[in-house]
Design a protein around this motif. Structure first.
Motif, PDB file in Angstrom:
ATOM      1  N   SER A  53       0.807  -1.217   0.000  1.00  0.00           N
ATOM      2  CA  SER A  53       0.000   0.000   0.000  1.00  0.00           C
ATOM      3  C   SER A  53       0.841   1.268   0.000  1.00  0.00           C
ATOM      4  O   SER A  53       1.882   1.342   0.633  1.00  0.00           O
ATOM      5  CB  SER A  53      -0.904   0.006   1.234  1.00  0.00           C
ATOM      6  N   ALA A  54       0.328   2.271  -0.705  1.00  0.00           N
ATOM      7  CA  ALA A  54       0.955   3.591  -0.707  1.00  0.00           C
ATOM      8  C   ALA A  54       0.478   4.417   0.480  1.00  0.00           C
ATOM      9  O   ALA A  54       1.163   5.328   0.931  1.00  0.00           O
ATOM     10  CB  ALA A  54       0.625   4.326  -2.000  1.00  0.00           C
ATOM     11  N   PHE A  55      -0.720   4.098   0.993  1.00  0.00           N
ATOM     12  CA  PHE A  55      -1.305   4.850   2.090  1.00  0.00           C
ATOM     13  C   PHE A  55      -2.199   3.925   2.898  1.00  0.00           C
ATOM     14  O   PHE A  55      -2.825   3.031   2.340  1.00  0.00           O
ATOM     15  CB  PHE A  55      -2.123   6.023   1.542  1.00  0.00           C
ATOM     16  N   VAL A  56      -2.280   4.172   4.213  1.00  0.00           N
ATOM     17  CA  VAL A  56      -3.116   3.358   5.097  1.00  0.00           C
ATOM     18  C   VAL A  56      -4.039   4.274   5.899  1.00  0.00           C
ATOM     19  O   VAL A  56      -3.590   5.216   6.542  1.00  0.00           O
ATOM     20  CB  VAL A  56      -2.268   2.517   6.086  1.00  0.00           C
ATOM     21  N   PHE A  57      -5.328   3.987   5.831  1.00  0.00           N
ATOM     22  CA  PHE A  57      -6.295   4.583   6.745  1.00  0.00           C
ATOM     23  C   PHE A  57      -6.520   3.546   7.829  1.00  0.00           C
ATOM     24  O   PHE A  57      -7.128   2.500   7.583  1.00  0.00           O
ATOM     25  CB  PHE A  57      -7.629   4.878   6.053  1.00  0.00           C
ATOM     26  N   HIS A  58      -6.014   3.813   9.032  1.00  0.00           N
ATOM     27  CA  HIS A  58      -6.141   2.848  10.127  1.00  0.00           C
ATOM     28  C   HIS A  58      -7.349   3.230  10.978  1.00  0.00           C
ATOM     29  O   HIS A  58      -7.296   4.121  11.816  1.00  0.00           O
ATOM     30  CB  HIS A  58      -4.873   2.822  10.972  1.00  0.00           C
ATOM     31  N   LEU A  59      -8.460   2.555  10.709  1.00  0.00           N
ATOM     32  CA  LEU A  59      -9.711   2.847  11.391  1.00  0.00           C
ATOM     33  C   LEU A  59     -10.138   1.716  12.307  1.00  0.00           C
ATOM     34  O   LEU A  59     -11.193   1.799  12.935  1.00  0.00           O
ATOM     35  CB  LEU A  59     -10.814   3.117  10.351  1.00  0.00           C
ATOM     36  N   ALA A  60      -9.338   0.666  12.388  1.00  0.00           N
ATOM     37  CA  ALA A  60      -9.696  -0.487  13.203  1.00  0.00           C
ATOM     38  C   ALA A  60      -9.553  -0.137  14.677  1.00  0.00           C
ATOM     39  O   ALA A  60      -8.636   0.554  15.085  1.00  0.00           O
ATOM     40  CB  ALA A  60      -8.805  -1.678  12.865  1.00  0.00           C
TER      41      ALA A  60
END
Length: 70
Positions: A53-60
């Motif tokens: 991945s180039a970017f991670v949205f960490h919503l967990a």
């Protein structure tokens, strides 16, 4: 998913309220591929997905205690 994505975006917590709505909007972008990670995924997969991945949205996260007496 889009046909020729230039960047991959990982969303953890993909099955949650915010994750689902974010994915809807990210899928409208023409230059991205959205990778979803949720509770049903194996944690061993996570490192591999992060590396792709180039970017991670960490919503967990867990917002409800398992034991309400604690």
């Amino acid at each position: 998913m889009n046909s020729n994505p230039s960047k991959k975006i990982l969303v953890t917590g993909a099955n949650g309220f915010i994750g689902k709505n974010l994915i809807i909007h990210l899928n409208e972008l023409t230059d991205t591929e959205v990778i979803c990670f949720g509770r049903n995924n194996n944690n061993d997969e996570l490192i591999s997905l992060i590396n792709k991945s180039a970017f991670v949205f960490h919503l967990a996260g867990e917002n409800r205690p398992k034991d309400i007496s604690a």
